[in-house]
Design an enzyme around this catalytic site. Structure first.
Site, PDB file in Angstrom:
ATOM      1  N   CYS A  10       0.860  -1.188   0.000  1.00 30.52           N
ATOM      2  CA  CYS A  10       0.000   0.000   0.000  1.00 30.52           C
ATOM      3  C   CYS A  10       0.891   1.230   0.000  1.00 30.52           C
ATOM      4  CB  CYS A  10      -0.843   0.075   1.269  1.00 30.52           C
ATOM      5  SG  CYS A  10      -1.960  -1.278   1.515  1.00 30.52           S
ATOM      6  N   GLU A  34      -8.600   7.905   2.830  1.00 35.45           N
ATOM      7  CA  GLU A  34      -8.042   7.650   1.510  1.00 35.45           C
ATOM      8  C   GLU A  34      -9.095   7.314   0.461  1.00 35.45           C
ATOM      9  OE1 GLU A  34      -3.589   6.124   2.603  1.00 35.45           O
ATOM     10  OE2 GLU A  34      -5.054   4.579   2.087  1.00 35.45           O
TER      11      GLU A  34
END
Length: 179
Positions: free
Chosen positions: A66, A113
């Site tokens: 990530c 996010e």
């Protein structure tokens, strides 16, 4: 040392500016990110355990990789860069979906996010950067789901959200009792 800038976005993933990464996490600003899921030819999912030194979610299990694209960098270019930096390999990747999430951490940081989820297949050697990854393993989707039921706190918040959608995409059933 100043952390790099992230791309601030609106709910449609349209860039609206940039901000230093730690400041964005302190203020809970919505920013562009990506999560990479890797499977092998046996259909097992590559998990990584985040290094204990990570600024949030240290020591938790999650998907292969990530991160955030740099300003001016595409999601796919950033994904290839970070996969090589964190795990020491690269492979073909394609985006399968995106979602928005918000998680507040005990240390005062907030992860907010717009997360692009990418999928790839890889069977070769893995050479993790130990400052990023403390452990890794391939596990069957059934085993991952069992572990998430027995110890949900051992996994990152975004992994709980993304895994069921990834499993649907690759045609693997999601257990009725989990997530």
């Amino acid at each position: 040392m100043k952390s790099p800038d992230v791309i601030l976005v609106n709910e449609q993933d349209e860039a609206i500016g940039t901000m230093e990464k730690m400041e964005a996490h302190l203020k809970g600003m919505l920013h562009r990110a990506f999560s990479i899921f890797i499977v092998n030819d046996a259909g097992e999912i590559l998990l990584q355990r985040r290094a204990l030194e990570k600024y949030h979610s240290p020591g938790l299990w999650t998907n292969a990789c990530c991160s955030h694209p740099f300003p001016g960098e595409t999601v796919i270019a950033a994904a290839h860069r970070r996969l090589q930096e964190e795990l020491g390999f690269d492979c073909e990747l394609h985006e399968i979906f995106s979602f928005t999430y918000r998680t507040e951490f005990d240390n005062g940081l907030t992860e907010h996010e717009f997360d692009h989820v990418l999928l790839g297949t890889y069977n070769g050697n893995i050479h993790p950067d130990l400052s990023e990854v403390s452990d890794y393993r391939y596990l069957s989707s059934a085993r991952v789901q069992e572990l998430m039921i027995s110890d949900p706190a051992a996994f990152t918040s975004w992994f709980h959200l993304a895994l069921p959608l990834v499993l649907q995409h690759i045609g693997v059933g999601v257990g009725a009792n989990n997530m």
